[in-house]
Design a protein around this motif. Sequence first.
Motif, PDB file in Angstrom:
ATOM      1  N   ARG B  27       0.844  -1.201   0.000  1.00 31.06           N
ATOM      2  CA  ARG B  27       0.000   0.000   0.000  1.00 31.06           C
ATOM      3  C   ARG B  27       0.874   1.244   0.000  1.00 31.06           C
ATOM      4  O   ARG B  27       1.966   1.222   0.550  1.00 31.06           O
ATOM      5  CB  ARG B  27      -0.835   0.032   1.273  1.00 31.06           C
ATOM      6  CG  ARG B  27      -2.141  -0.679   1.129  1.00 31.06           C
ATOM      7  CD  ARG B  27      -2.975  -0.404   2.339  1.00 31.06           C
ATOM      8  NE  ARG B  27      -4.214  -1.166   2.281  1.00 31.06           N
ATOM      9  CZ  ARG B  27      -5.085  -1.249   3.272  1.00 31.06           C
ATOM     10  NH1 ARG B  27      -4.838  -0.628   4.397  1.00 31.06           N
ATOM     11  NH2 ARG B  27      -6.191  -1.927   3.158  1.00 31.06           N
ATOM     12  N   SER B  30       1.652   7.420   3.789  1.00 33.56           N
ATOM     13  CA  SER B  30       2.459   8.601   4.102  1.00 33.56           C
ATOM     14  C   SER B  30       3.218   8.354   5.402  1.00 33.56           C
ATOM     15  O   SER B  30       2.653   7.845   6.375  1.00 33.56           O
ATOM     16  CB  SER B  30       1.555   9.822   4.262  1.00 33.56           C
ATOM     17  OG  SER B  30       2.301  10.888   4.806  1.00 33.56           O
ATOM     18  N   VAL B  45      -0.015   1.375  10.580  1.00 35.08           N
ATOM     19  CA  VAL B  45      -0.625   2.330   9.662  1.00 35.08           C
ATOM     20  C   VAL B  45      -2.094   2.522  10.009  1.00 35.08           C
ATOM     21  O   VAL B  45      -2.794   1.564  10.347  1.00 35.08           O
ATOM     22  CB  VAL B  45      -0.494   1.792   8.217  1.00 35.08           C
ATOM     23  CG1 VAL B  45      -1.254   2.666   7.232  1.00 35.08           C
ATOM     24  CG2 VAL B  45       0.981   1.699   7.823  1.00 35.08           C
ATOM     25  N   HIS B  46      -2.552   3.753   9.949  1.00 39.79           N
ATOM     26  CA  HIS B  46      -3.972   4.035  10.167  1.00 39.79           C
ATOM     27  C   HIS B  46      -4.427   5.077   9.153  1.00 39.79           C
ATOM     28  O   HIS B  46      -3.808   6.133   9.042  1.00 39.79           O
ATOM     29  CB  HIS B  46      -4.170   4.545  11.593  1.00 39.79           C
ATOM     30  CG  HIS B  46      -5.609   4.652  11.969  1.00 39.79           C
ATOM     31  ND1 HIS B  46      -6.298   3.599  12.519  1.00 39.79           N
ATOM     32  CD2 HIS B  46      -6.483   5.658  11.841  1.00 39.79           C
ATOM     33  CE1 HIS B  46      -7.539   3.971  12.720  1.00 39.79           C
ATOM     34  NE2 HIS B  46      -7.681   5.221  12.320  1.00 39.79           N
ATOM     35  N   ALA B  47      -5.497   4.766   8.427  1.00 41.77           N
ATOM     36  CA  ALA B  47      -6.060   5.687   7.423  1.00 41.77           C
ATOM     37  C   ALA B  47      -4.990   6.285   6.504  1.00 41.77           C
ATOM     38  O   ALA B  47      -4.965   7.485   6.249  1.00 41.77           O
ATOM     39  CB  ALA B  47      -6.878   6.787   8.105  1.00 41.77           C
ATOM     40  N   GLY B  48      -4.102   5.429   6.031  1.00 35.32           N
ATOM     41  CA  GLY B  48      -3.131   5.864   5.035  1.00 35.32           C
ATOM     42  C   GLY B  48      -1.883   6.546   5.581  1.00 35.32           C
ATOM     43  O   GLY B  48      -1.047   7.013   4.812  1.00 35.32           O
ATOM     44  N   PHE B  49      -1.758   6.627   6.899  1.00 39.93           N
ATOM     45  CA  PHE B  49      -0.580   7.249   7.514  1.00 39.93           C
ATOM     46  C   PHE B  49       0.081   6.281   8.497  1.00 39.93           C
ATOM     47  O   PHE B  49      -0.618   5.611   9.277  1.00 39.93           O
ATOM     48  CB  PHE B  49      -0.964   8.518   8.284  1.00 39.93           C
ATOM     49  CG  PHE B  49      -1.196   9.703   7.394  1.00 39.93           C
ATOM     50  CD1 PHE B  49      -0.253  10.721   7.295  1.00 39.93           C
ATOM     51  CD2 PHE B  49      -2.367   9.803   6.632  1.00 39.93           C
ATOM     52  CE1 PHE B  49      -0.462  11.812   6.465  1.00 39.93           C
ATOM     53  CE2 PHE B  49      -2.586  10.896   5.803  1.00 39.93           C
ATOM     54  CZ  PHE B  49      -1.631  11.898   5.715  1.00 39.93           C
ATOM     55  N   ALA B  50       1.402   6.209   8.460  1.00 39.49           N
ATOM     56  CA  ALA B  50       2.124   5.434   9.469  1.00 39.49           C
ATOM     57  C   ALA B  50       2.141   6.276  10.738  1.00 39.49           C
ATOM     58  O   ALA B  50       2.532   7.441  10.719  1.00 39.49           O
ATOM     59  CB  ALA B  50       3.538   5.143   9.000  1.00 39.49           C
TER      60      ALA B  50
END
Lengths: 361, 77
Positions: B27, B30, B45-50
């Motif tokens: 995936r 960011s 990772v959560h909602a596209g952010f590490a």
Amino acid sequence: MNHLDRSDPDLLKKLLKRIRVYAGPPLTIMEVCGTHTVSIARMGLSTLLPEGVSLLSGPGCPVCVTPIEFFDEAIYLAREKNVVIATYGDAMRVPGSGATLLEVKAEGGQVHPVYSTTDALNLAIKNKDREVVFLGLGFETTAPTVAHALLTAKKQRIDNFSVLSAHKVLLPAMEALLLDPEVKVNAFLCPGHASMVLGWRCYEELASKYGVPSVVAGFEPHEILLGINMLLAQAKSGGVHVENAYPKAVSEYGNTAALDILGGVFKKVDSNWRGLGLIPGSGYDLADDFAKYDAREKFLKGVEIISAEPAGCRCADVLRGVIPPAKCPLFASRCNPKAPVGACMVSSEGACGAHYRYREA
Amino acid sequence: MCVAVPGKIISIDEELMATVDFGGSSRDVSISLLEDAAVGEYVIVHAGFALHKVDTKEAEQTIALMAGILDEPPRPE
Ligand code: SF4
């Protein structure tokens, strides 16, 4: 000690056995995290607990705690202001007073599911002639990702991007529950991912002020069982502490980079929660410096939106742990995941949705 | 919304977007909310952010906690 690896098939049994022999003061443990709700329902854990120990789901599911007027605002924006709504998929199915965003999309409204705020920003960059509004909801876990998007929008002058914020501050809601005479909670299983940002020490004031043992736990079955074991050990010894059962993901003071930008982009305001009502200082609104990117400032000034909760829905009681989902008269009859009446049934992380899915288990 | 399993950073570009591998599926994530992160490290990772970097020392602490709980002999039933 490596035999205590989570792949050890006996580990869950051992952890569960320790819980089942508990003989201490009665303990009502509330989890405040949608992913815990799902994991606990999947394990069927509530039926395995010894007498005197019970588990309640609290207001941990982001779309569930977001009040209905927020969805009505989003629907108004999509229909009347002709904006492009970018949102996490779950939010599209939450009933507003008259429709869902999914229905608005079927009518021809522009509603785009996105995986992250990065996707939402890209949508704005690619559609310079349209206004893109991101629906900001959730706790300290998602709010920093929105803060980051707003800083990027400001830096890169992406002026057709804005945020409709319903972001929530976790701790005031936990305090509101402890103050609610209808809610019988005396221990918290604290959320794994919100704590990843906030750090485990953030619960200390609450724990000592109200005498509630609190343990931060991860999401896998062995991690949840470990957290419960630690709570029971505290209860048995009469201790009240905050402990971290999830050191893999949660540090003492959390993610300071995320907390810094959260504080820089948002301001704390009084905020309305589904089920819990208005709680002082429990919401994040865009700080004045970001008014230009605030969808309410941009599109909703002077607009009055009248909202009404769906008749018969007991989400308000479910979210406070006052009733379990099955006690709602509409549960699994008129309300089910295919035709959800309330927000708690929409999300797989909602207490009603999770209990519906695993109720045979 | 939460993905509990850590993923491994495969590559990082100059915009701080990383390719992260979750046991075979990758995936775009960011990493701008981390102080520092490098290829080969594991992140949550959560909602596209590490949002967190996992180090082996922290992972071992869970094992120690489990051992602490389980080493105490359970009371007879
Ligand atoms: S079962 Fe449906 S109607 Fe009842 S509380 Fe849950 S979401 Fe609301």
